[in-house]
Scaffold this motif. Sequence first.
Motif, PDB file in Angstrom:
ATOM      1  N   PHE A  81       0.860  -1.173   0.000  1.00 13.22           N
ATOM      2  CA  PHE A  81       0.000   0.000   0.000  1.00 13.22           C
ATOM      3  C   PHE A  81       0.905   1.234   0.000  1.00 13.22           C
ATOM      4  O   PHE A  81       1.306   1.711   1.067  1.00 13.22           O
ATOM      5  N   LYS A 107       1.002   4.543  -0.413  1.00  9.12           N
ATOM      6  CA  LYS A 107       0.890   5.851   0.231  1.00  9.12           C
ATOM      7  C   LYS A 107       0.724   5.738   1.736  1.00  9.12           C
ATOM      8  O   LYS A 107       0.782   6.730   2.447  1.00  9.12           O
ATOM      9  N   LEU A 108       0.481   4.533   2.231  1.00  5.22           N
ATOM     10  CA  LEU A 108       0.312   4.357   3.673  1.00  5.22           C
ATOM     11  C   LEU A 108       1.682   4.130   4.316  1.00  5.22           C
ATOM     12  O   LEU A 108       2.635   3.731   3.644  1.00  5.22           O
ATOM     13  N   GLU A 115       1.384   1.178   9.144  1.00  5.24           N
ATOM     14  CA  GLU A 115      -0.016   0.972   8.770  1.00  5.24           C
ATOM     15  C   GLU A 115      -0.166  -0.257   7.873  1.00  5.24           C
ATOM     16  O   GLU A 115      -1.129  -1.019   8.000  1.00  5.24           O
ATOM     17  N   ARG A 158       0.037  -3.109  10.205  1.00  4.19           N
ATOM     18  CA  ARG A 158      -1.115  -3.062  11.108  1.00  4.19           C
ATOM     19  C   ARG A 158      -2.365  -3.605  10.410  1.00  4.19           C
ATOM     20  O   ARG A 158      -3.176  -4.313  11.007  1.00  4.19           O
ATOM     21  N   LEU A 159      -2.503  -3.269   9.126  1.00  8.80           N
ATOM     22  CA  LEU A 159      -3.664  -3.751   8.362  1.00  8.80           C
ATOM     23  C   LEU A 159      -3.673  -5.269   8.289  1.00  8.80           C
ATOM     24  O   LEU A 159      -4.719  -5.900   8.404  1.00  8.80           O
ATOM     25  N   ALA A 160      -2.480  -5.849   8.105  1.00  6.95           N
ATOM     26  CA  ALA A 160      -2.405  -7.308   8.023  1.00  6.95           C
ATOM     27  C   ALA A 160      -2.742  -7.939   9.376  1.00  6.95           C
ATOM     28  O   ALA A 160      -3.425  -8.956   9.447  1.00  6.95           O
ATOM     29  N   GLN A 188      -4.647  -6.509  11.636  1.00  2.00           N
ATOM     30  CA  GLN A 188      -6.062  -6.229  11.857  1.00  2.00           C
ATOM     31  C   GLN A 188      -6.953  -7.238  11.146  1.00  2.00           C
ATOM     32  O   GLN A 188      -8.013  -7.631  11.647  1.00  2.00           O
ATOM     33  N   PRO A 209       6.129   6.703   4.491  1.00  2.00           N
ATOM     34  CA  PRO A 209       5.258   6.037   3.523  1.00  2.00           C
ATOM     35  C   PRO A 209       6.069   4.998   2.749  1.00  2.00           C
ATOM     36  O   PRO A 209       7.278   5.167   2.542  1.00  2.00           O
ATOM     37  N   THR A 263      -9.790   2.220   7.815  1.00  2.54           N
ATOM     38  CA  THR A 263      -8.419   1.849   7.435  1.00  2.54           C
ATOM     39  C   THR A 263      -8.452   0.791   6.331  1.00  2.54           C
ATOM     40  O   THR A 263      -7.620   0.808   5.435  1.00  2.54           O
ATOM     41  N   ALA A 300      -6.938   0.952   2.457  1.00  2.94           N
ATOM     42  CA  ALA A 300      -6.121  -0.129   1.900  1.00  2.94           C
ATOM     43  C   ALA A 300      -6.687  -0.575   0.554  1.00  2.94           C
ATOM     44  O   ALA A 300      -5.943  -0.760  -0.410  1.00  2.94           O
ATOM     45  N   GLU A 358      -5.876   1.901  -2.089  1.00  4.90           N
ATOM     46  CA  GLU A 358      -4.466   1.875  -2.466  1.00  4.90           C
ATOM     47  C   GLU A 358      -4.116   0.675  -3.332  1.00  4.90           C
ATOM     48  O   GLU A 358      -3.381   0.798  -4.301  1.00  4.90           O
ATOM     49  N   ASN A 359      -4.598  -0.507  -2.928  1.00  3.63           N
ATOM     50  CA  ASN A 359      -4.182  -1.724  -3.609  1.00  3.63           C
ATOM     51  C   ASN A 359      -5.183  -2.833  -3.325  1.00  3.63           C
ATOM     52  O   ASN A 359      -5.097  -3.532  -2.326  1.00  3.63           O
ATOM     53  N   ARG A 363      -3.858  -6.559  -3.024  1.00  4.44           N
ATOM     54  CA  ARG A 363      -3.173  -6.901  -1.792  1.00  4.44           C
ATOM     55  C   ARG A 363      -4.128  -6.910  -0.608  1.00  4.44           C
ATOM     56  O   ARG A 363      -4.008  -7.746   0.282  1.00  4.44           O
ATOM     57  N   ILE A 394      -4.446 -10.109   1.885  1.00  6.07           N
ATOM     58  CA  ILE A 394      -4.186 -10.221   3.325  1.00  6.07           C
ATOM     59  C   ILE A 394      -5.477 -10.526   4.091  1.00  6.07           C
ATOM     60  O   ILE A 394      -5.479 -10.569   5.315  1.00  6.07           O
ATOM     61  N   TYR A 404      -8.975  -9.272   3.384  1.00  5.29           N
ATOM     62  CA  TYR A 404     -10.165  -8.426   3.406  1.00  5.29           C
ATOM     63  C   TYR A 404     -11.011  -8.696   2.169  1.00  5.29           C
ATOM     64  O   TYR A 404     -10.523  -8.561   1.048  1.00  5.29           O
TER      65      TYR A 404
END
Lengths: 252, 346
Positions: A93, A95-96, A100, A103-105, A107, A146, B200, B204, B207-208, B211, B215, B217
């Motif tokens: 990702f 721009k993140l 983050e 963290r997304l993974a 989450q 980023p 969030t 994500a 953005e992509n 991906r 992961i 979602y």
Amino acid sequence: MKTPSDLYTEDLTIQFGGHIAVNKVSCRFKPNELTVVVGPNGAGKTTLFNLMSGQLIATSGKVMLGDTDLTRLAPSQRAKQGIGRAFQLTNLFPKLSVLENVRLAVQAQAKVGMRIFTHAKSLKYLEQQAYEYLSQTRLEKVAHLPVSALSHGDQRKLEVALLMAMQPAVFMFDEPTAGMSIDEAPVILELIDQIKQDSSKIILLVEHKMDVVRALADRIIVLHNGELVADGEPEEVIAMPIVREIYLGNAA
Amino acid sequence: MVWGIVIVIWLGLALSPFLFHDVRSQQVAARICVFIVLVASYDLLIGYTGIVSFAHTIFFGLGAYGAATALRHMGPGWDAIVIGGGIGIVMAVILAIFIGLLSLRVKAIFFTMVTLAVASVAVVLVSQFSDFTGGEDGITYKVPKLFKPATKLLVDDDGHVVRWLGTKLNGKLAAFYSVFCMSLLLYLAMIRIVNSPLGTVLKAVRENETRAEAIGYRVVTYRTLVFCISAVFAAIAGIIYAVWLKYTGPETVLSFSINIDILLMVVIGGMGTMSGAVIGVVLLNLAQYYLRDIMQLGAEATANLPLIPELLNPDRWLLWLGLSFILLVYFFPAGIAGTMLKPRVK
């Protein structure tokens, strides 16, 4: 924790128009085993990975994880079943921030994504876990940058961090050291070696570099024109004439 | 900085009944409140999923027509607003699920085309079923007693309505503050959603997508969910607007030009920022309502100079509006809030 089960394919095939990219591949991957997938460019290695992790849906054949049929599931559903996939071309990702991304993974595992009135920052434990993966992959220092600001090597490390954060049963690496400098590549290999210490994990690796293959592989399978042409112990497979001819022959 | 501006705008809106006493500015202030909700809900869709839909006014219209028809047939009660508005919201959600699922079958530009078609169909339906919707004329109705201008909130000893800072404490003021409070609450709720775990995930996905899916979602589910959330907020904005205006017609809640307006507001404010919604709405509404007045003043002030008064003639307001849009897009390519919030690291 579920008891580790085998990942296997039965006559797995995908056809794009007249071109058969993966042709009747039947193969079984066991826990506590690191399998390296080799083959010349266009042999169907990445396509086979995509079929197993769900980016592509098979024309025929099956993908199974233990008793669960994954063949027609979406990638996210396979991820929940324990399939973890890292990509050949860095696929993050951009721009993140680095934190983050991880963290997304984390989450995704925690199953809180549908909560709409909780502040994401209030779930501190997710962030703490993310930091642990960052420190294992030695990315703490760039946690707040980023992703687009990272070097290629750091992005490859982050790929691994994301995969680890998913806590999958199956780790699929697609050329994890591609394009990395000589001094950076060992970090990735150490990480893979570390994952290997956990005997419940299935690890699959697409790799070209023979020194890496020799160092890590418990087993090698060889793809050629979408077909499985060899499968066995590393030394045994490397010694096969057909392998030398189609793959190692033009490398040497 | 950006959020400072947003807070100042909300404060200004809160004080506006006491700062400006004419009917027009009160109308503009209420319209700004409602449109902040509408535009922010549109931003949830465009800015956080990258889906451009021209069907957003349908959700707004469903809420408004739901409340309007119920108020017309059941009389001016709160029950009518709740029941009618509730039906409007439910219909909006059902439609959102359909459109949301469709967005995964058809890609980008084709999807936008489909929503355009759906929006045109909605406008045609409203004008054809005129027995029910009032057709082109729309529906007028009465609203609960609390909101009537004749209602006195505070009376003095002589039985006259009390004035504070020159503003009558009457039903109109109660109506304005209801609009204001509801809008503020809805806006805060949307900010909360954007900062939630769901928010969030949306970032994500934006953005992509591949991906995010890899992961774990489920992109389909999240997209449809956002579509529904966005539709609900738009429908509630419609209900509020219907109650405020005491009139609902195609021109106020359903026309294609409203969708163009809110798209402009999102783009000028800054996509995917939420603060941009507020800035975009205020700028565009002030321009649409007051640019002519300002130009009139300018033309009068420069009456003795050559050429300039001609250029500033209020009849040419659209020219200046267009020019300022071009300049805004040039200097703030990511929208005003979007450009100001952009991280310096790169």
